[in-house]
Enzyme design. Sequence first.
Site, PDB file in Angstrom:
ATOM      1  N   ASP A 291     -54.169 -39.397 -53.041  1.00 25.62           N
ATOM      2  CA  ASP A 291     -54.653 -40.242 -51.935  1.00 25.62           C
ATOM      3  C   ASP A 291     -53.557 -40.498 -50.908  1.00 25.62           C
ATOM      4  OD1 ASP A 291     -57.076 -40.745 -53.462  1.00 25.62           O
ATOM      5  OD2 ASP A 291     -55.833 -42.031 -54.693  1.00 25.62           O
TER       6      ASP A 291
ATOM      7  N   SER B 271     -50.831 -43.005 -46.572  1.00 28.22           N
ATOM      8  CA  SER B 271     -51.480 -43.574 -47.735  1.00 28.22           C
ATOM      9  C   SER B 271     -52.925 -43.789 -47.334  1.00 28.22           C
ATOM     10  CB  SER B 271     -50.821 -44.898 -48.101  1.00 28.22           C
ATOM     11  OG  SER B 271     -51.558 -45.507 -49.116  1.00 28.22           O
ATOM     12  N   ARG B 272     -53.849 -43.089 -47.997  1.00 30.11           N
ATOM     13  CA  ARG B 272     -55.230 -43.093 -47.484  1.00 30.11           C
ATOM     14  C   ARG B 272     -56.050 -44.288 -47.915  1.00 30.11           C
ATOM     15  NH1 ARG B 272     -54.827 -37.526 -49.087  1.00 30.11           N
ATOM     16  NH2 ARG B 272     -53.812 -36.481 -47.356  1.00 30.11           N
ATOM     17  N   VAL B 273     -55.685 -44.933 -49.004  1.00 28.54           N
ATOM     18  CA  VAL B 273     -56.517 -46.067 -49.436  1.00 28.54           C
ATOM     19  C   VAL B 273     -55.752 -47.377 -49.558  1.00 28.54           C
ATOM     20  CG1 VAL B 273     -58.243 -44.691 -50.652  1.00 28.54           C
ATOM     21  CG2 VAL B 273     -56.231 -45.439 -51.866  1.00 28.54           C
TER      22      VAL B 273
END
Length: 500
Positions: free
Chosen positions: A339, A364-366
């Site tokens: 992620d 950081s995707r989440v």
Amino acid sequence: MKAIEELTSFVEYTINELSVDFARSADIGIVLQVGDGIAKIYGLENVASGELLEFEDGTVGIAISLELSHVAAVLMGQGLNIKQGSFVKGTGKIAQISVGEELLGRVVDPLVNPIDGKGKIITKETRLIESPAPGIIARQSVCEPLQTGIISIDSMIPIGRGQRELIIGDRQTGKTSIALDTIINQKTEEVICVYVAIGQKESTVSEAANILQLKGCLDYTCIVSASASYPATLQYLAPYTGATIAEYFMYKGKSTLVVYDDLTKQAQAYRQMSLILRRPPGREAFPGDIFYLHSRLLERAAKLNAKLGGGSMTALPIVETEAGDVSAYIPTNVISITDGQIFLSKELFNSGIKPAIDVGISVSRVGSAAQTKGMKQVAGKLKLELAQFAELESFSQFSSDLDKATLKQLARGQRLRELLKQPQNSPKSVEEQIGLIYAGTNGYLDLLPLSKISFFAESFRTYISTKNLGYLELVKKEKKLSNESETLLKQAIETVLKEI
Ligand code: ATP
Ligand code: MG
């Protein structure tokens, strides 16, 4: 292959001659060929894929390839006493390890045998090494932050509990240091940590264990080590063992962090195994299922829903690149599974910016969903100023007369970059990070000489933790920067600046 067929028919003939039926019985086989950590076995007709096998000399193996003429098993040891014709017994058990609280504070090998000289580990429970990842219903989205204590990560590339964040970079760029610092920072966060060392030097692993012990962090950490001298099969197994240990605590409702250091070495060990098993090689000679090797491991990281106890497993896989090439096979695979990634650059490291995180290409995707409000309030401005600074800096190298506004922006950027430098083993609390970023982005440090920035950061830490406790407590309680805490913070920054 022909030789095996001949041997098979010979064994079959002998068995028939002797009218012994052991090869046809449920779980007995005979070794046809052994070498390089792989054994080919005749018989074992009812064996399951992944079943534990026991050889005559006590060596343990795992059946990984079931074929018409033979069963291929990987040996979990040197197996020097296994000979052609030795007997093998199926145990009826799918590969499993013992798990429990007893593992905390210990250093073990991938089969959970202690290697720290602190005596036997006796646990009550066991878990399958290869258990399926939690399903959709069992999960909830990432909602709690996992504080690394590293200011540039927590502010700009925030990680949430249950997330998988890749640490990627060339050799000797500080990858392990970031992972260990994160483990050290969990001392106050009640997160159980598992550090998996794959294919590393024994001295490096013992150094890591010493640092954790010295900082008092071994009590909540388990180290799984398959060093470079271990057979490839154990190096391949190590991350799954680490995940299994973390999973045990996750299903008990605890938050866990597992570091895989590093998956490049695991992939190489798996490639070695696959080539010996004569599986067809693909790109970079890796076998066809190399993606599945990492995806099934990293999918086990999760944030469980409240019904299942709300536990979590955060994974920090590490991948090594060559000359910063992120488009090689293993890096692209793992980037696409995780992620987000923290990219460490050799150039930054060599120019003295440590940790050498390249904020421009790290994401950081989440995690931002889990960032605390206070951090969000200050981090947005930091990211913007740093991005503008990066652009301006490359431009201004070629011009001599710069206007005042540009010079000011350059000075601000340089100070922010200095503020993000952080020595090893010195994690910062969120409240401290918010204070420092606030001081930097609001121009308090613009006139301070660059060489004094780190001194300011140190003095600020001492001041807020000894003399001005009000700010620390208020931000900890409210989790944001309110008018009241902002006034206290301004006051603290001004006092520290006057004193230095
Ligand atoms: P390898 O590829 O060998 O596994 P690595 O990428 O894991 O290396 P580390 O072992 O973490 O890198 O660090 C490499 C060197 O850089 C070590 O000597 C370490 O002390 C130093 N180092 C790492 N981080 C920092 C830091 N923040 N400040 C100062 N020195 C650092
Ligand atoms: Mg390392």
